[in-house]
Every structure is written in C-alpha cells, then in structure tokens.
Design a protein around this motif. Structure first.
Motif, short mmCIF file in Angstrom:
data_model
loop_
_atom_site.label_atom_id
_atom_site.label_comp_id
_atom_site.label_asym_id
_atom_site.label_seq_id
_atom_site.Cartn_x
_atom_site.Cartn_y
_atom_site.Cartn_z
N LEU A 291 0.87 -1.36 0.18
CA LEU A 291 -0.07 0.16 0.13
C LEU A 291 1.02 1.42 -0.04
CD1 LEU A 291 -2.98 0.76 0.42
CD2 LEU A 291 -2.60 1.02 2.76
N ILE A 292 1.90 1.16 0.72
CA ILE A 292 2.73 2.36 0.99
C ILE A 292 3.49 2.64 -0.49
CG2 ILE A 292 4.99 3.27 2.01
CD1 ILE A 292 3.91 2.06 4.67
N LEU A 293 3.91 1.63 -1.00
CA LEU A 293 4.47 1.60 -2.22
C LEU A 293 3.79 2.38 -3.44
CD1 LEU A 293 7.07 -1.28 -2.20
CD2 LEU A 293 7.65 1.00 -1.85
N ARG A 294 2.57 2.00 -3.42
CA ARG A 294 1.52 2.19 -4.34
C ARG A 294 1.18 3.60 -4.42
NH1 ARG A 294 -2.50 -1.91 -4.03
NH2 ARG A 294 -4.00 -0.04 -3.93
N ARG A 295 1.55 4.25 -3.56
CA ARG A 295 1.18 5.70 -3.39
C ARG A 295 -0.06 6.19 -3.89
NH1 ARG A 295 6.33 9.64 -4.26
NH2 ARG A 295 4.65 10.96 -4.26
N GLU A 296 -0.98 5.73 -3.36
CA GLU A 296 -2.52 6.10 -3.61
C GLU A 296 -2.83 7.59 -3.44
OE1 GLU A 296 -5.40 3.90 -4.39
OE2 GLU A 296 -4.34 1.89 -4.14
N LEU A 299 -2.70 9.10 0.08
CA LEU A 299 -1.07 9.16 0.37
C LEU A 299 -0.34 10.30 -0.21
CD1 LEU A 299 -0.54 5.38 0.93
CD2 LEU A 299 -1.04 7.06 2.76
N ASP A 300 -0.61 10.32 -1.50
CA ASP A 300 -0.18 11.58 -2.24
C ASP A 300 -0.49 12.92 -1.94
OD1 ASP A 300 1.79 10.42 -4.00
OD2 ASP A 300 0.47 10.70 -6.04
N GLN A 301 -1.75 12.93 -1.68
CA GLN A 301 -2.52 14.39 -0.95
C GLN A 301 -1.53 14.60 0.06
OE1 GLN A 301 -6.52 13.18 -0.47
NE2 GLN A 301 -7.03 14.05 -2.23
N LEU A 302 -1.21 13.63 1.08
CA LEU A 302 -0.52 14.20 2.17
C LEU A 302 0.98 14.60 1.81
CD1 LEU A 302 -1.16 11.44 4.91
CD2 LEU A 302 -2.33 13.43 4.62
N ALA A 303 1.69 13.74 0.92
CA ALA A 303 2.86 14.03 0.70
C ALA A 303 3.20 15.61 -0.26
CB ALA A 303 3.56 13.03 -0.28
N ASP A 304 1.95 15.92 -0.73
CA ASP A 304 1.89 17.03 -1.37
C ASP A 304 1.87 18.44 -0.26
OD1 ASP A 304 1.85 17.10 -3.92
OD2 ASP A 304 -0.39 18.00 -4.09
N LYS A 305 1.42 17.99 0.83
CA LYS A 305 1.42 18.89 1.81
C LYS A 305 2.54 19.36 2.59
CE LYS A 305 -3.11 19.68 1.97
NZ LYS A 305 -3.54 20.94 1.35
N LEU A 306 3.51 18.17 2.28
CA LEU A 306 4.89 18.52 3.03
C LEU A 306 5.65 19.48 2.44
CD1 LEU A 306 5.75 14.59 3.36
CD2 LEU A 306 4.94 16.07 4.99
N ARG A 307 5.26 20.01 1.53
CA ARG A 307 6.12 21.20 0.45
C ARG A 307 5.58 22.43 1.39
NH1 ARG A 307 4.31 19.00 -4.26
NH2 ARG A 307 5.52 17.31 -4.95
N GLU A 308 4.60 22.50 1.91
CA GLU A 308 4.05 23.90 2.43
C GLU A 308 4.93 24.04 3.83
OE1 GLU A 308 -0.06 24.13 3.53
OE2 GLU A 308 -0.75 22.96 1.62
N GLU A 309 5.38 25.44 3.91
CA GLU A 309 6.28 25.75 4.87
C GLU A 309 5.59 25.65 6.36
OE1 GLU A 309 9.26 26.67 5.01
OE2 GLU A 309 9.33 27.47 7.01
N ARG A 310 4.36 25.79 6.50
CA ARG A 310 3.78 25.67 7.85
C ARG A 310 3.57 24.10 8.40
NH1 ARG A 310 -2.44 27.61 7.05
NH2 ARG A 310 -2.64 26.87 5.08
N VAL A 311 3.49 23.29 7.16
CA VAL A 311 3.71 21.74 7.69
C VAL A 311 5.07 21.59 7.90
CG1 VAL A 311 3.33 19.54 6.48
CG2 VAL A 311 1.63 21.24 6.01
N ARG A 312 6.06 22.01 7.23
CA ARG A 312 7.51 21.69 7.40
C ARG A 312 7.59 22.36 9.03
NH1 ARG A 312 11.91 23.60 8.55
NH2 ARG A 312 11.32 25.84 8.33
N ARG A 313 7.18 23.18 9.41
CA ARG A 313 7.50 23.83 10.79
C ARG A 313 7.16 22.78 11.98
NH1 ARG A 313 6.17 29.31 8.94
NH2 ARG A 313 3.98 29.08 9.39
N VAL A 314 6.27 22.13 11.72
CA VAL A 314 5.61 21.22 12.60
C VAL A 314 6.36 19.69 12.50
CG1 VAL A 314 3.86 19.84 13.86
CG2 VAL A 314 3.50 22.41 12.61
#
Ligand code: ATP
Ligand code: MG
Length: 448
Positions: A291-296, A299-314
């Motif tokens: 499931l993790i490797l398939r990047r549904e 999970l991709d939507q979450l990964a996308d959020k990681l680019r936001e600065e305020r997400v990085r800060r936490v």
C-alpha cells in the motif's frame, strides 16, 4: 459480493460499512437543525464526511418535518476567484441535485434568469429564498467541499448565506451545514476585490458550532472487518485485526485500503477468500508495504502538503525528535491536526504508523533513487541481515556524502535523520530481491 471501498462515499449495498449515522452525534445534529442553526462539519480527507451527509439527507427526507438537499460545490473550484463562474457552477449544482434527490425541478427552471437579474453576488441568496418560499416544508441544506472555493468566490458565497440568515425558515433554509476539511472560522481568505485578507469567522459570523467527525474507534475497525467475515466466511486472526488497527489508528480510508489490499487485491488473494483461508499478521504486513509503495491518491495528497512551509515547521521537529510544543505556532498545529497529519493527544505525534512511514519516505524518495546500491553486501550466507556491516557502511557513507546530500533536503534540520532513513529504506526495498535469492529473511515483517 460486497468489498472494502476505497473510492468515494460508501454505498451500503456495494460496500462493507459502518452505519454512517452512528458515526455522528445524530441527536445533537437534529437538535441544531430544530433550533434553526447554521453550523460546520469538518474532518480530514477521506474520513467519511460525504457518506455521513448523504445518509443524513436520506434520513431527514424519510421523516416528515424537513426537505433536505445535499450539494457538492467542488465544481466551482475551477472558477477560482471568478465569482460569476463560481456562483453559476453552484446554482447549476443546486438545480441538478434537487432534481436528482428530490425530484424537484424548480431551481433548475429559475436559476439562469435569476443570475441574469440579480448578478453573481445576489443570485444564490435569491434562488434559495424563492425555493424556500415555495416549499411546503422548511429546507435543510448541506454544502459539501466548501473549502474547495477560494478568494472572492468563497467570500461571496458565505456573505450571501449570511445575508439570508434572518429570513429563515420561511424564506431561507432553516438550517445549513457547511462541510469541509477545515473549520470555516480558520479560513484566511484573500480578497482580490478588497485587496485584503478576510477571515472565515468574519464572513460567516452566524455559525453556531463546529462538529468534527472522528476516525473509527478500535471496536469500529473490528466491526468493519467482521463484515467481511460475515459475508465470506473468511476470518481474520486476532493479531491480524490488531495490526490493522495499529497501522491505521482507525483512519477510515486507510482501514479500508489496508483491508482491501490484504483480502482482495490479487486473484490469488481472492482465491483465498473462496477457500476461507485465515488472514494472518504476515498478510497484513505485506499488504501495508504494498500500500505504501503504491502511493494512492490519499497518501499522495499528504505528501503534497509536506511542501508547505507551515507543515514543515511542525513535521521537522517531530522527525528530529526536538519537538518543543511551545515554539510551534498554535495555528500551524491546528492546521496539521485538521489535515489529519498529526494528533495532539497525549503529545503531538504523527497520526498513525503508516503516515509515520510515508512521510520520511516521501521526503527522501529522490535520494533513495539516486543512492547507488550494491544490494547484497549486508546479507550473511545464512540469509540473515548483517547489522554490524550495515551500521559501519552507513557511517562511511555518511562521512563521505552527508554534506552534499543534506543540502538537497528541503527539511534541512532533519537532514541527517532523513539521510539515514533513505539509506535504510534502500536496504529494505531490496528485501524482495534478497528473498528471491536467499529464501525468506529471518527478520521479516515488523522487525525488518
Ligand atoms: N461508514 C463508513 N464505513 C466504512 N468506511 C467508510 C465509511 N465512511 C467512509 N468510509 C471510508 O472513507 C472513504 C471516504 O469516504 P467519504 O468520501 O464519505 O469521505 P470524505 O471525508 O467525504 O472524503 P473527501 O475528503 O475525499 O471528500 C471511503 O472510501 C471509505 O473507505
Ligand atoms: Mg467528501
């Protein structure tokens, strides 16, 4: 045959599911509706918001008191700040949904002419007023995906609803539920027309409460898995069930996706259903990896959020283990909680072990791909893993590469941890090849 659903709202006829009305506080919602309140229902992506609203609409329409309509304003997302296009898409949605769900074609007949006459900043208010006025029963309206609207379009919609509020229930909906990922109060809406930032709280200051839909409880996860056993006779080992709970912590989509991957994904697995083969812990572990490797999308939507600065800060202090809650702005923590990325109880943690694994993987995926790898040097002749060798190789690798690699990570503070993660992930990912060449690795599964 029913199955675990991983795409969109549930249909009780086709999917294993929990009764959506039991997932919300029905009594409280009915009482708010009785009291003519306008309120918010929010929860992270794929939690079951739409499934609950659709079930609630059906429930209310089967009672005699109200006429209830669900609409989804996502179609207006493409209009962005173009208010006219946005409102037009919403009116069209109102017209077509009321025909579909209520067999009522009144809105469909009047909306174009109303838009023409009242303009985009008044047409939604006017259509809802006329529709309610002509209805024998008070109207209850659910507006889903409200936070797909942005800028002046969102401001206009919120203001038109607010402007009709005092006309309820005779000339405006008795109750409106706005549904989205975040609480409307927390929106910061950029108005191009006013050249300013307007908060959701001020544009929609009539909101009574915000209800949050939670994840499944542990007992609900088992109840859902039991549906499969009842339908097919295939049982889950207790440990397998516990592991599904452990990996997902009840996130509704994850529970369904992991269970689907475990029971249905391949033809071989579907054969096991027919043979009523017991579902084991090992099967769940393998399904989790796949499931993790398939990047549904979820999970991709979450990964996308990681680019936001305020997400990085936490997220960064969580990865480095330097979490000092006091240093992180409350707004950022709230934002990540609303997205479902973190949980605050008892302390701030990433919401579940699957996200915990996904996040560093996503952050290091390019690094993993570019680490040149001699895959088999860490496997002993008996097929077990040579940990000493791995650690000393990593030390050498780190000494040689750390500066240039760490510079490449957006999450610089967490660079060393991520570099190690990338290195180990690479080792794990080549596990499949080792298994083929050496037979089963002793340290399989959770310990590998
Ligand atoms: N009552 C339920 N029983 C079992 N699974 C459910 C239930 N409700 C939701 N789910 C799971 O959650 C997924 C998403 O459901 P739904 O589309 O209703 O959620 P949502 O919060 O509206 O999602 P989105 O944020 O994408 O609009 C479903 O595909 C299913 O996997
Ligand atoms: Mg939805």
């Amino acid at each position: 045959m029913r199955y675990f659903n991983t795409a969109g709202p549930i249909r009780q006829k086709d999917h294993y599911c929990l009764n959506p009305l039991k997932r919300i506080n029905l009594k409280e919602i009915l009482s708010l509706i009785e009291q003519k309140k306008y309120f918010v229902l929010h929860a992270p992506r794929q939690t079951g918001k739409t499934s609950c609203l659709l079930a609630l609409m059906e429930y209310l329409n089967n009672q005699t008191n109200f006429k209830c309509l669900y609409i989804n304003v996502e179609a207006a997302q493409g209009a962005r700040e173009n208010v006219k296009r946005g409102v037009k898409a919403i009116l069209n949605e109102l017209g077509s949904r009321s025909k579909f769900h209520l067999k009522d074609s009144y809105i469909d007949k009047i909306w174009t002419e109303t838009l023409e006459r009242s303009g985009e900043d008044g047409a939604l208010n006017e259509v809802l007023s006329r529709w309610t006025e002509g209805s024998q029963k008070p109207i209850v309206l659910f507006i889903d995906e409200i936070d797909s609207l942005i800028g002046d379009t969102l401001i206009s919609v919120l203001r038109q609803i607010r402007a009709g509020y005092d006309k309820r229930p005779e000339n405006f909906p008795q109750s409106i539920i706005l549904c989205g990922v975040r609480d409307v109060r927390d929106y910061r809406i950029h108005s191009d027309r006013d050249k300013s930032i307007i908060t959701g709280g001020s544009a929609f200051n009539i909101k009574a409460v915000s209800l949050r839909l939670g994840d499944f409880l542990e007992s609900e996860v088992y109840e859902l898995l039991e549906e499969h056993t009842k339908e097919t006779g295939q049982k889950f080992d207790v440990k397998a069930k516990e592991l599904i709970w452990h990996y997902t912590q009840g996130q509704p989509w994850l529970v369904n996706a992991l269970a689907y991957q475990t029971c249905f994904e391949t033809a071989a697995k579907r054969d096991k259903i027919l043979q009523k083969e017991l579902i084991t812990e090992e099967m769940v572990i393998d399904a989790k990896e796949a499931l993790i490797l398939r990047r549904e999308t979820h999970l991709d939507q979450l990964a996308d959020k990681l680019r936001e600065e305020r997400v990085r800060r936490v997220i960064e202090p969580i990865i480095t283990g330097k979490m000092v809650t006091a240093d992180i702005p409350e707004d950022d923590v709230q934002y990540l909680t609303d997205l479902g990325l973190i949980k605050r109880k008892p302390s701030i943690v990433i919401s579940n072990p699957i996200y915990m694994e996904i996040i560093p993987r996503m952050l290091t995926s390019t690094t993993q791909d570019s680490i040149s790898h001699k895959t088999l040097w860490y496997v002993k002749p008996d097929g077990s893993i040579d940990m000493k060798k791995i650690i000393s190789e990593f030390q050498e690798f780190f000494r040689e590469n750390s500066e240039s690699w760490v510079e490449r990570f957006a999450y610089k503070e967490a660079g060393p941890q991520l570099l190690m993660q990338a290195f180990l992930q690479r080792v794990i990912n080549s596990g499949g090849r080792i298994e083929r060449e050496y037979g089963t690795i002793k340290q399989k599964g959770r310990n590998r």
